[in-house]
Design a protein around this motif. Sequence first.
Motif, PDB file in Angstrom:
ATOM      1  N   UNK A   1      19.618  78.400  51.702  1.00 37.46           N
ATOM      2  CA  UNK A   1      18.705  77.616  52.525  1.00 37.46           C
ATOM      3  C   UNK A   1      17.383  78.362  52.747  1.00 37.46           C
ATOM      4  N   UNK A   2      17.493  79.649  53.058  1.00 41.09           N
ATOM      5  CA  UNK A   2      16.261  80.437  53.275  1.00 41.09           C
ATOM      6  C   UNK A   2      15.436  80.538  51.997  1.00 41.09           C
ATOM      7  N   UNK A   3      16.126  80.649  50.870  1.00 39.35           N
ATOM      8  CA  UNK A   3      15.412  80.722  49.603  1.00 39.35           C
ATOM      9  C   UNK A   3      14.714  79.382  49.322  1.00 39.35           C
ATOM     10  N   UNK A   4      15.376  78.282  49.680  1.00 38.91           N
ATOM     11  CA  UNK A   4      14.718  76.970  49.573  1.00 38.91           C
ATOM     12  C   UNK A   4      13.414  76.972  50.363  1.00 38.91           C
ATOM     13  N   UNK A   5      13.490  77.520  51.585  1.00 38.80           N
ATOM     14  CA  UNK A   5      12.309  77.562  52.450  1.00 38.80           C
ATOM     15  C   UNK A   5      11.190  78.396  51.834  1.00 38.80           C
ATOM     16  N   UNK A   6      11.561  79.522  51.252  1.00 40.62           N
ATOM     17  CA  UNK A   6      10.577  80.417  50.633  1.00 40.62           C
ATOM     18  C   UNK A   6       9.893  79.720  49.457  1.00 40.62           C
ATOM     19  N   UNK A   7      10.708  79.059  48.626  1.00 38.36           N
ATOM     20  CA  UNK A   7      10.160  78.350  47.455  1.00 38.36           C
ATOM     21  C   UNK A   7       9.284  77.180  47.913  1.00 38.36           C
ATOM     22  N   UNK A   8       9.730  76.485  48.949  1.00 37.99           N
ATOM     23  CA  UNK A   8       8.947  75.379  49.494  1.00 37.99           C
ATOM     24  C   UNK A   8       7.599  75.886  50.020  1.00 37.99           C
ATOM     25  N   UNK A   9       7.598  77.118  50.564  1.00 32.99           N
ATOM     26  CA  UNK A   9       6.355  77.727  51.053  1.00 32.99           C
ATOM     27  C   UNK A   9       5.299  77.846  49.957  1.00 32.99           C
ATOM     28  N   UNK A  10       5.750  78.127  48.745  1.00 31.09           N
ATOM     29  CA  UNK A  10       4.798  78.220  47.621  1.00 31.09           C
ATOM     30  C   UNK A  10       4.156  76.861  47.372  1.00 31.09           C
ATOM     31  N   UNK A  11       4.976  75.802  47.442  1.00 25.29           N
ATOM     32  CA  UNK A  11       4.414  74.461  47.224  1.00 25.29           C
ATOM     33  C   UNK A  11       3.381  74.106  48.281  1.00 25.29           C
ATOM     34  N   UNK A  12       3.609  74.587  49.520  1.00 23.93           N
ATOM     35  CA  UNK A  12       2.602  74.384  50.580  1.00 23.93           C
ATOM     36  C   UNK A  12       1.285  75.054  50.192  1.00 23.93           C
ATOM     37  N   UNK A  13       1.388  76.273  49.676  1.00 21.41           N
ATOM     38  CA  UNK A  13       0.168  77.014  49.313  1.00 21.41           C
ATOM     39  C   UNK A  13      -0.556  76.334  48.139  1.00 21.41           C
ATOM     40  N   UNK A  14       0.225  75.798  47.198  1.00 22.55           N
ATOM     41  CA  UNK A  14      -0.390  75.087  46.063  1.00 22.55           C
ATOM     42  C   UNK A  14      -1.274  73.946  46.571  1.00 22.55           C
ATOM     43  N   UNK A  15      -0.800  73.267  47.625  1.00 19.50           N
ATOM     44  CA  UNK A  15      -1.547  72.103  48.134  1.00 19.50           C
ATOM     45  C   UNK A  15      -2.774  72.484  48.954  1.00 19.50           C
ATOM     46  N   UNK A  16      -2.860  73.748  49.393  1.00 19.30           N
ATOM     47  CA  UNK A  16      -4.020  74.140  50.215  1.00 19.30           C
ATOM     48  C   UNK A  16      -5.286  74.189  49.369  1.00 19.30           C
ATOM     49  N   UNK A  17      -6.444  73.882  49.974  1.00 15.79           N
ATOM     50  CA  UNK A  17      -7.693  73.971  49.199  1.00 15.79           C
ATOM     51  C   UNK A  17      -7.992  75.420  48.811  1.00 15.79           C
ATOM     52  N   UNK A  18      -8.521  75.603  47.616  1.00 18.41           N
ATOM     53  CA  UNK A  18      -8.926  76.921  47.143  1.00 18.41           C
ATOM     54  C   UNK A  18     -10.131  77.391  47.964  1.00 18.41           C
ATOM     55  N   UNK A  19     -10.053  78.581  48.595  1.00 24.35           N
ATOM     56  CA  UNK A  19     -11.160  79.012  49.459  1.00 24.35           C
ATOM     57  C   UNK A  19     -12.326  79.676  48.714  1.00 24.35           C
ATOM     58  N   UNK A  20     -12.195  79.804  47.392  1.00 26.03           N
ATOM     59  CA  UNK A  20     -13.149  80.638  46.641  1.00 26.03           C
ATOM     60  C   UNK A  20     -14.292  79.834  46.005  1.00 26.03           C
TER      61      UNK A  20
END
Lengths: 413, 413
Positions: B73-92
């Motif tokens: 379950x925790x690993x699911x959460x960690x992997x899901x966290x990456x998908x959240x970051x993918x959706x964030x706007x690129x700050x550069x």
Amino acid sequence: MNYVLNKGILLKKAEEEFSTASTEDKNIALKKVSESLENHREDILENNAKDIELEKKNNMKSGLIDRLRLDNERLDGIIEGINTVIKLPDPIWKSDKVWTLENGLTISKMTVPLGVIGIVYESRPNVTVDAFSLALKSGNCIMLRGSSSAIHSNKAIVKAIKEGLKSSNISEEVIQFIEESDRQHVYDMLKANEYIDLIIPRGGKGLIDFVVKNSSVPILETGIGNCHVFVDKNANLKKALNIVNNAKTQRVGVCNACETLLVHEAIADKFLPMVFEKIQSIVEIRGCTKTREIIEVKEAKESDWKEEFLDYIIAVKVVKDIDEAIEHIQNYGTKHSEAIITENFTNAQMFLRKVDASTVYVNASTRFTDGGEFGFGAEMGISTQKTHARGPVGLEQLITYKYLVIGDGQIRK
Amino acid sequence: MNYVLNKGILLKKAEEEFSTASTEDKNIALKKVSESLENHREDILENNAKDIELEKKNNMKSGLIDRLRLDNERLDGIIEGINTVIKLPDPIWKSDKVWTLENGLTISKMTVPLGVIGIVYESRPNVTVDAFSLALKSGNCIMLRGSSSAIHSNKAIVKAIKEGLKSSNISEEVIQFIEESDRQHVYDMLKANEYIDLIIPRGGKGLIDFVVKNSSVPILETGIGNCHVFVDKNANLKKALNIVNNAKTQRVGVCNACETLLVHEAIADKFLPMVFEKIQSIVEIRGCTKTREIIEVKEAKESDWKEEFLDYIIAVKVVKDIDEAIEHIQNYGTKHSEAIITENFTNAQMFLRKVDASTVYVNASTRFTDGGEFGFGAEMGISTQKTHARGPVGLEQLITYKYLVIGDGQIRK
């Protein structure tokens, strides 16, 4: 409790009230200080003469003596500098970011002062006034540690500043000057995390390296500029020559002057003789092997690529393309100011994107990296670090922010 | 050349190409990494079990064992966290400031990556992935130094990350993990100014103090939160009780939890019994003398005002007015998150303006100081320092900027 920490306590106490001072009170205080400096003109010049006399006995170099010297005209300039700061907009308690969350909380990102700024500087007594007035306008208290060579000048100036503050609504305790020349005091400042929020070193490489190495207080590294001008194959050579001449010779003792010229090999035959003719009478040129096949100049050593000459000396290297130019800059530059002269659009864009420096130029002189030129009104120095502030440090870089969160009973689920 | 500096050289080399990577390439790389973590699930969990077993033998406390433990379950959460970051706007490579000088020079202030970020962290292996994905999205290379207790977990995770990167356009060298547990390596990181642009310590007070004291690399100090809730005379006591309960008990082991409750003396008689009834069954209350005249609780010692309990413990002090509350906060707080509960407009404004902390609340729980809650999408920690970034550190705080100056031959006069 030691000397520096005692000053720190006074500053942190002054900060509590001062950090929310009104713009009006701050501007009146600056006006009173400028009047007080005017009134103490004679005392300041007399004390400066004392410093000069002592340093002449110590055989200080004439260039440094000149930096130390005050006269009526220079004092006019210093006082005029305060009036410039008075006219600048107050950077405190502003926001360009206010947003509301789904739960109804409204968040505002507000600008606030840093708190206490520490300045460790060498020689030039004008820094005492410049740094004080920028700190005051940005709501920051200030701890000043000048060099022993300027001690009489600085003491007279600080006395005048404090007398000016006395006739204002701002406490004279917002400025604390380290009067004793013990080097230990600098070290104590660098460890005074509880009392100083940011330390800015202003001076030569030795001072800056010492501060970087020893400070546990956050610092703003300023000043070392090994700047390059790269003249590309497609450069307009007339523009290029003007820019190289300006970047090297308009003023040599400054961090944004050009120290190394990089020339694309395809135009070196034509461009280097133009450079030679234009500057060789006043500038010592030190060239790479290829350069010396085209113009008759001294040989550049490895150390010349690293050196911030701050003098009428330029190192010249012929490169085979823009990639070699960028690589040279990444290896030897100090991330200050770097310029490409080119009419080629793609190369210009590549240079802008890839070169890692506070300021990157296309077809202009590196000498523009300056708070005044940028329109910041005045500056505390040029930052060559990447955190907090980069490039010219004006009022808007001497601050921090805090978030205000306005609710109506919200709790986290 | 030592172990850490060798890793630093690899990172600086990777940085040259990576700092200008496209958003698409970065997002694809993150996707590949999340798939690779999925593929290495078994290996990661096995290695985590090894760490847990070793630490049980070492008699690690059960709370710490829990922080170290990974499961599906925790690993699911960690992997899901990456998908959240993918959706964030690129700050550069963005700008909200472009201006033109009188001489025709156009200046753009563009966002760029910092370069190389160093993370020194304790225990929790999820930090390895979280920190990596935020660094990657913001165009930064990363050097990771986890604790020895999580070494097998972290090695398995980094192996999976690197394999993911191999099937993308981003070099696997953008992440370097310090595999050896020698403490000297942390020290070497803190002195690696040439190779690391920013160091973020994540862990307990001991780790953070060590980093602050020893680092010559700029740091982002995170995490220590001695947060206060002040219940003013004019507070709505129902709101106040909900907020105090939430700020103290919703989660105790976090930096934005309330550690000290300050209560205005005019309402203490009424409010303290309400607090007592609400929380005393699960929270140990330590009160000042006045508090103990109203409710029957343990005595608070001087050290309790300073302590970040991170536990079901709260210190309670009765104050005579808002000034005493603010003074107490300035003396004992860690500039993290501070709240006032009041219906009085002037007091609310005074508190917002005067309290020096990353986040100041009116009528809301301190628990909202969090990158996710603020809408930043994810966070690298909460900064309690004033320079560079303050409060929640999201993608937009992991960057710096540079000035582009576009000319047509301009020279300085």
